[in-house]
Design a protein around this motif. Structure first.
Motif, short mmCIF file in Angstrom:
data_model
loop_
_atom_site.label_atom_id
_atom_site.label_comp_id
_atom_site.label_asym_id
_atom_site.label_seq_id
_atom_site.Cartn_x
_atom_site.Cartn_y
_atom_site.Cartn_z
N GLU A 107 0.84 -1.19 0.00
CA GLU A 107 0.00 0.00 0.00
C GLU A 107 0.88 1.24 0.00
O GLU A 107 2.09 1.17 0.24
CB GLU A 107 -0.92 -0.01 1.22
N ALA A 108 0.28 2.39 -0.25
CA ALA A 108 1.04 3.64 -0.27
C ALA A 108 1.74 3.87 1.07
O ALA A 108 1.11 3.80 2.12
CB ALA A 108 0.12 4.82 -0.59
N GLY A 109 3.05 4.09 1.00
CA GLY A 109 3.82 4.40 2.20
C GLY A 109 4.10 3.22 3.11
O GLY A 109 4.63 3.41 4.22
N GLU A 110 3.79 2.00 2.68
CA GLU A 110 3.89 0.87 3.61
C GLU A 110 5.32 0.50 3.94
O GLU A 110 5.61 0.05 5.06
CB GLU A 110 3.14 -0.34 3.04
N PHE A 111 6.26 0.67 3.00
CA PHE A 111 7.66 0.39 3.32
C PHE A 111 8.16 1.34 4.41
O PHE A 111 8.80 0.92 5.37
CB PHE A 111 8.53 0.52 2.06
N THR A 112 7.87 2.63 4.26
CA THR A 112 8.32 3.60 5.25
C THR A 112 7.58 3.42 6.57
O THR A 112 8.16 3.61 7.65
CB THR A 112 8.11 5.03 4.73
N ARG A 113 6.32 3.03 6.50
CA ARG A 113 5.57 2.77 7.73
C ARG A 113 6.21 1.64 8.52
O ARG A 113 6.34 1.71 9.74
CB ARG A 113 4.12 2.44 7.40
#
Length: 443
Positions: A107-113
Motif C-alpha cells: 500500500e502507499a507508504g507501507e515500506f516507510t511505515r
C-alpha cells in the motif's frame, strides 16, 4: 513483532524506463527470491541472473540485491530486483511475486511505515523522505534534506526533556517539600524556563509560513484593468499560451495559474479577471475572485497599460506587497519615455524588454521571503497544530497560579505529550494511516 504479509511494489517510478526496481520486504523475502531467482544472494552483494515464475517460465534477466534484517530500510528481510523497465516485464514480475503465498502488493507508504514501526526512522524522518521524493525544485530538495538530518528531532526532544524536568521538579516540591534534598522552591527557575520555551515555540511556529512558500510556491498574482496585458504577461512568463489573449476586454473570467522554477524556487503566477466597474454577473464574480486571491498573495504585480493609462478602478485591499509594472512600453513614442518613470519596472511582452528584469525582481522577493535555508522551521500543518496545542497548555499552566500544583503539572504533561507526538515518541497509532497514505506506492 506480529507476523505480517510480505509486500512488493515498483519503487523506481513511471514506466517505461531503462531500469525498473521492484522492492520486496517481509518474512517471505528469502522464499520469494528462491522462487523468482533460484537462490538468495549474499547480503548487500549484487548478483546477475534470470527472473522466472513458479512454473519456471523466464520473465527477464537482471540484478538481485538482498538486505538481511535488521540491516535494511524497513528493518525486515528486504530485497530489490533490478529488471528492464518495460511495462510488460514489470507486470509479469509483480504477478509472479504476488502468486507466492503470503506476498501481496504494498500500500502507499507501507515500506516507510514498517521502517517507522521497526524503529528505523521516526515520523519526522519519514515525512522528510516523502518530501524529498516529491521535491520539484532545488529549494524543496535542500529543505527536505535539511529536515531529514535530525535537527527537528533534537529540537523537539529538547523541549520535551525540559517539560518533563519541569513537571518532575513541581511534583517533587509538591510531594517532598519536607525532605532536605529537595530544593525549597523551584518555582522561579521552572516558570522562567517555561516562559523562555513559550517564546521559542511561538517563534518556531511563525516560521511555518516560509515552509508553505517552499512547498506550495511563492504566490504572485497579476492584477490590472481589462486589456492591460495581464494574460500576455502570463504567457510570456510561462513561455507558452496558458491564457487566451484577445482585444476584447474581460476575456479572462476565472483564475489561471502557472508554476515557474526561478533560481531553484517554486513560484506560482496567477492571471486574474480585469478590474473594472460595469461588467456582467460572471465578470463580477471573476473580479471578486481576483481581489480575494490577491489578498492571500505574497506579491501582486499591478499591471497598467502605459500607452492608454489603463488603471484598475476596483478598490484594492490594503497592505498588499505590490510591484507596479508598466506594460506595452513598446507602444510609447521615444519622447514619452518619461511615462515609465512612475513604475517599478516597464516591460514589453512583444519585444521582451524588461521581462527578464521582472523575473529577477520576483526571484529576489521570493529569496527574501524564504529566508535562511539553514533555519529549523516546522514544515507540516500537523507539526504546527501540535505545537500550537502545546503552547496553549504552557500558557494555561503559567497563568493558573491559583490552580495548584496538580493541575499545572498536568498541563505540562499534556504539553510534552503533544510535542512527543510530532516525532512519534509517544503513541500516534491514530495518525499513521493519515500520514503514510500520502506517500507514493513503493516508498
Amino acid at each position: 513483532m506480529a507476523e505480517r504479509d510480505t509486500i512488493v511494489a515498483l519503487s523506481s517510478g513511471r514506466l517505461p524506463a531503462g531500469i525498473a526496481v521492484v522492492r520486496i520486504s517481509g518474512a517471505k523475502t528469502r522464499s520469494a527470491l528462491e522462487t523468482i531467482t533460484g537462490a538468495v544472494p549474499e547480503p548487500r552483494f549484487a548478483r546477475y541472473g534470470v527472473f522466472a515464475d513458479k512454473a519456471g517460465a523466464h520473465i527477464d534477466f537482471g540484478i538481485t540485491l538482498f538486505f538481511q534484517a535488521p540491516a535494511s530500510f524497513t528493518g525486515e528481510d528486504s530485497a530489490e530486483l533490478h529488471a528492464h523497465g518495460g511495462k510488460a516485464v514489470v507486470a509479469a514480475l509483480l504477478d509472479a511475486l504476488c502468486a507466492i503465498e503470503g506476498v501481496r502488493p504494498a500500500e502507499a507508504g507501507e515500506f516507510t511505515r514498517r521502517a517507522f514501526l521497526n524503529g528505523k526512522v521516526d515520523l519526522l524522518k519519514a515525512e522528510a523522505l516523502a518530501d524529498l521524493v516529491s521535491a520539484e525544485t532545488e529549494a524543496q530538495r535542500r529543505f527536505a534534506v535539511l529536515n531529514s538530518h535530525g535537527g527537528h528531532k533534537e529540537l523537539y526532544a529538547g523541549w520535551r526533556r525540559r517539560l518533563i524536568h519541569a513537571r518532575a521538579m513541581i511534583e517533587a516540591e509538591m510531594d517532598f517539600s519536607d525532605e532536605s534534598d529537595v530544593p525549597g522552591s523551584v518555582a522561579d527557575q521552572i516558570w522562567a524556563d517555561i516562559d523562555r520555551m513559550s517564546v521559542e515555540i511561538r517563534r518556531h511556529i511563525a516560521g511555518f509560513r516560509r515552509a508553505e512558500i517552499i512547498r506550495d510556491g511563492f504566490d504572485v498574482v497579476i492584477l490590472g484593468a481589462p486589456n492591460a496585458g495581464k494574460s500576455s504577461l502570463l504567457n510570456a512568463l510561462a513561455k507558452r499560451d496558458a491564457a487566451i489573449v484577445t482585444d476584447e476586454p474581460g476575456t479572462t473570467r476565472d483564475l489561471i495559474e502557472v508554476v515557474l522554477d526561478l533560481d531553484g524556487r517554486k513560484v506560482r503566477v496567477t492571471d486574474t479577471a480585469g478590474l473594472r466597474e460595469g461588467g456582467g454577473a460572471v465578470e463580477t464574480i471573476g473580479i471578486e475572485k481576483a481581489i480575494a486571491r490577491a489578498r492571500a498573495a505574497n506579491l501582486v504585480l499591478l499591471l497598467e497599460d502605459v500607452a492608454n493609462s489603463s488603471r484598475p478602478v476596483a478598490e484594492l485591499p490594503e497592505a498588499l506587497e505590490i510591484l507596479r509594472v508598466g506594460a506595452k512600453c513598446d507602444l510609447l513614442p521615444p519622447a514619452f519615455d518619461f511615462a515609465c518613470s512612475g513604475y517599478d519596472i516597464c516591460i514589453s511582452v512583444m519585444s521582451g524588454h524588461g521581462v527578464d528584469r521582472l523575473l529577477q525582481g520576483i526571484s529576489n522577493r521570493a529569496e527574501v521571503a524564504l529566508g535562511e535555508s539553514v533555519d529549523l522551521i516546522p514544515w507540516r500543518e500537523r507539526h504546527v497544530a501540535l505545537l500550537s496545542e502545546a503552547l496553549k497548555l504552557l500558557e494555561s499552566a503559567r497563568a493558573a497560579e491559583q490552580a495548584g500544583y496538580e493541575l499545572r503539572a498536568e498541563d505540562l504533561r499534556l504539553a510534552s505529550e503533544r510535542i512527543g507526538r510530532i516525532s512519534g515518541a509517544v503513541d500516534v497509532e491514530d495518525l499513521l494511516d493519515v500520514i503514510f497514505s500520502q506517500f507514493c506506492i513503493g516508498k
